[in-house]
Design a protein around this motif. Structure first.
Motif, PDB file in Angstrom:
ATOM      1  N   ALA A 149     -10.418 -22.895  91.288  1.00  0.00           N
ATOM      2  CA  ALA A 149      -9.386 -22.577  92.277  1.00  0.00           C
ATOM      3  C   ALA A 149     -10.004 -21.892  93.500  1.00  0.00           C
ATOM      4  N   GLU A 150     -10.976 -21.017  93.289  1.00  0.00           N
ATOM      5  CA  GLU A 150     -11.635 -20.346  94.405  1.00  0.00           C
ATOM      6  C   GLU A 150     -12.423 -21.338  95.256  1.00  0.00           C
ATOM      7  N   ARG A 151     -13.128 -22.267  94.605  1.00  0.00           N
ATOM      8  CA  ARG A 151     -13.874 -23.278  95.356  1.00  0.00           C
ATOM      9  C   ARG A 151     -12.934 -24.175  96.150  1.00  0.00           C
ATOM     10  N   GLN A 152     -11.815 -24.593  95.544  1.00  0.00           N
ATOM     11  CA  GLN A 152     -10.853 -25.446  96.235  1.00  0.00           C
ATOM     12  C   GLN A 152     -10.210 -24.703  97.401  1.00  0.00           C
ATOM     13  N   GLU A 194      -9.597 -23.960 103.229  1.00  0.00           N
ATOM     14  CA  GLU A 194      -9.703 -23.058 104.366  1.00  0.00           C
ATOM     15  C   GLU A 194     -10.645 -23.631 105.424  1.00  0.00           C
ATOM     16  N   GLU A 195     -11.756 -24.213 105.009  1.00  0.00           N
ATOM     17  CA  GLU A 195     -12.687 -24.828 105.958  1.00  0.00           C
ATOM     18  C   GLU A 195     -12.032 -26.001 106.679  1.00  0.00           C
ATOM     19  N   GLU A 196     -11.262 -26.814 105.944  1.00  0.00           N
ATOM     20  CA  GLU A 196     -10.558 -27.932 106.571  1.00  0.00           C
ATOM     21  C   GLU A 196      -9.518 -27.428 107.577  1.00  0.00           C
ATOM     22  N   ARG A 197      -8.814 -26.358 107.235  1.00  0.00           N
ATOM     23  CA  ARG A 197      -7.821 -25.782 108.137  1.00  0.00           C
ATOM     24  C   ARG A 197      -8.485 -25.278 109.414  1.00  0.00           C
ATOM     25  N   LYS A 198      -9.616 -24.614 109.267  1.00  0.00           N
ATOM     26  CA  LYS A 198     -10.346 -24.113 110.433  1.00  0.00           C
ATOM     27  C   LYS A 198     -10.811 -25.268 111.316  1.00  0.00           C
ATOM     28  N   ALA A 199     -11.286 -26.347 110.711  1.00  0.00           N
ATOM     29  CA  ALA A 199     -11.747 -27.502 111.482  1.00  0.00           C
ATOM     30  C   ALA A 199     -10.585 -28.131 112.253  1.00  0.00           C
TER      31      ALA A 199
END
Length: 64
Positions: free
Chosen positions: A35-38, A43-48
């Motif tokens: 869950a932490e990795r997902q 979060e990285e996709e949201r930032k992008a």
């Protein structure tokens, strides 16, 4: 009388137990749950997406 044990087997068993104990400590110290990795990937996709959405396009020379 006590039980007869093979010292080599006892050493190997103790070494396996020590390695298993150290592995458990390392998993707790360095491991992350699925869950932490997902959550990090999301979060990285949201930032992008946020960064792409804020990108200003340069004016075309054709419309001038």
């Amino acid at each position: 009388m006590g039980d007869i044990i093979n010292f080599w087997q006892a050493r190997k068993t103790r070494a396996r137990a020590d390695k298993a104990r150290q592995a458990e400590i390392n998993r707790a110290k360095f491991g992350r749950t699925k869950a932490e990795r997902q959550a990090e990937v999301l979060e990285e996709e949201r930032k992008a997406r946020l960064l792409d959405g804020a990108h200003l396009e340069s004016p075309d020379k054709e419309t001038e």
